[in-house]
Scaffold this motif. Structure first.
Motif, PDB file in Angstrom:
ATOM      1  N   PRO A  36       7.968 -11.853  -0.155  1.00  9.80           N
ATOM      2  CA  PRO A  36       7.522 -10.809  -1.090  1.00  9.80           C
ATOM      3  C   PRO A  36       7.796 -11.174  -2.542  1.00  9.80           C
ATOM      4  CG  PRO A  36       9.619 -10.176  -0.148  1.00  9.80           C
ATOM      5  CD  PRO A  36       9.224 -11.468   0.522  1.00  9.80           C
ATOM      6  N   TYR A  37       7.139 -12.210  -3.004  1.00  7.30           N
ATOM      7  CA  TYR A  37       7.264 -12.624  -4.398  1.00  7.30           C
ATOM      8  C   TYR A  37       6.031 -13.422  -4.798  1.00  7.30           C
ATOM      9  CZ  TYR A  37       9.761 -15.838  -1.238  1.00  7.30           C
ATOM     10  OH  TYR A  37      10.139 -16.588  -0.148  1.00  7.30           O
ATOM     11  N   CYS A  38       5.696 -13.350  -6.085  1.00  7.03           N
ATOM     12  CA  CYS A  38       4.561 -14.100  -6.644  1.00  7.03           C
ATOM     13  C   CYS A  38       5.110 -15.100  -7.656  1.00  7.03           C
ATOM     14  CB  CYS A  38       3.567 -13.163  -7.334  1.00  7.03           C
ATOM     15  SG  CYS A  38       2.657 -12.098  -6.214  1.00  7.03           S
ATOM     16  N   PRO A  39       5.281 -16.350  -7.261  1.00  6.44           N
ATOM     17  CA  PRO A  39       5.882 -17.344  -8.160  1.00  6.44           C
ATOM     18  C   PRO A  39       5.159 -17.515  -9.485  1.00  6.44           C
ATOM     19  CG  PRO A  39       5.770 -18.181  -5.922  1.00  6.44           C
ATOM     20  CD  PRO A  39       4.990 -16.903  -5.934  1.00  6.44           C
ATOM     21  N   ILE A  40       3.850 -17.246  -9.496  1.00  5.25           N
ATOM     22  CA  ILE A  40       3.106 -17.437 -10.744  1.00  5.25           C
ATOM     23  C   ILE A  40       3.655 -16.523 -11.839  1.00  5.25           C
ATOM     24  CG2 ILE A  40       1.276 -15.748 -10.242  1.00  5.25           C
ATOM     25  CD1 ILE A  40      -0.672 -17.825 -11.522  1.00  5.25           C
ATOM     26  N   TYR A  41       4.120 -15.323 -11.459  1.00  7.79           N
ATOM     27  CA  TYR A  41       4.742 -14.418 -12.430  1.00  7.79           C
ATOM     28  C   TYR A  41       6.094 -14.962 -12.860  1.00  7.79           C
ATOM     29  CZ  TYR A  41       1.248 -10.782 -11.641  1.00  7.79           C
ATOM     30  OH  TYR A  41       0.064 -10.072 -11.580  1.00  7.79           O
TER      31      TYR A  41
END
Length: 265
Positions: A51-56
């Motif tokens: 549950p994470y978006c590395p791009i952010y």
């Protein structure tokens, strides 16, 4: 270790890793809530399994480092934020296209866009977002990071690195399989269309090139015959959660992806 500060850097390595992780989670929560409301169904966003978006995470930590010296000047913060965020978005789009042959966003319909990767209105949004982030969100987040640094001495960063590293490897494997499957779909569809064309032309009194029209329905009718292999849960998630996703070298699969998803459900 991770918690030792470099005099040339505004943050320690462990701080950067923890900030990256926190903003990756915040980005995932934002995208999941926004897209689920917009699409009227639950969207499990994020490129990785977790549950994470590395791009952010990458974008925010890059922005925090690059704007550190201008954070007290709102105008310069706004301008530098626009430049850094736009460059990051362009490079990220190019990376996904060249490495994974996919495109997750497309601004082609927006005025002044560059290759559909960035657009002025989006860049202005990022500029405002950077000012809001630095002035209102980052002070609170940094206070949490300071407590974490004091209590764990950088070991949380080690755990984050291991967990997200494993997740990244598994995701790369999954994306490569997804790419392979979609290309196989295109090969099977093209072969099917060609077989139909030859069969029809063989019954024509005058031979000539036949343009096969609506092949979509016929392909779905022969779904089990043509399907190279079932889509995994993660592959179906990609297609449902990223409606603008394009596999650049599998155009026919992209045309009927909704029908394939219905069959795979």
């Amino acid at each position: 270790m991770y918690s030792e500060r470099d005099t040339n850097m505004p943050y320690t390595i462990s701080e950067i890793i923890v900030l990256f992780f926190i903003y990756s989670i915040i980005g995932w929560l934002w995208e999941t809530c926004y897209c689920s409301i917009k699409d009227r169904h639950y969207d499990y966003r994020g490129f990785l399994f977790g549950p994470y978006c590395p791009i952010y995470g990458f974008a925010v930590t890059t922005i925090l480092i690059c704007t550190h010296d201008v954070q007290n000047n709102i105008f310069l913060l706004f301008i530098v934020g626009i430049i850094v965020a736009t460059l990051f978005e362009f490079v990220a789009s190019l990376f996904l296209e060249k490495v994974f042959h996919i495109r997750l966003w497309d601004y082609s319909k927006l005025w002044g866009n560059i290759q559909g990767r960035v657009a002025p209105v989006i860049s202005l949004f990022w500029g405002v977002g950077v000012v809001f982030l630095v002035k209102f969100i980052q002070p609170f987040v940094q206070s949490l990071v300071n407590i974490e640094e004091r209590d764990t001495h950088g070991w949380l960063a080690v755990g984050i690195t291991i967990v997200m590293g494993i997740d990244t490897i598994l995701t790369i494997i999954s994306v490569e399989r997804f790419h392979t499957t979609t290309r196989m779909w295109d090969e099977h569809i093209n072969s099917f269309i060609e077989r139909v064309r030859v069969r029809v032309e063989s019954r024509m009194s005058e031979k000539g090139k036949l343009k096969v029209g609506d092949w979509h329905h016929s392909v779905i009718q022969h779904f089990n015959e043509l399907r190279p292999q079932p889509l995994s849960w993660n592959h179906k998630r990609f297609l449902r959660s990223f409606p603008k996703l394009k596999v650049l070298d599998a155009p026919k699969f992209m045309e009927i992806k909704k029908d394939i998803l219905k069959k795979e459900s």
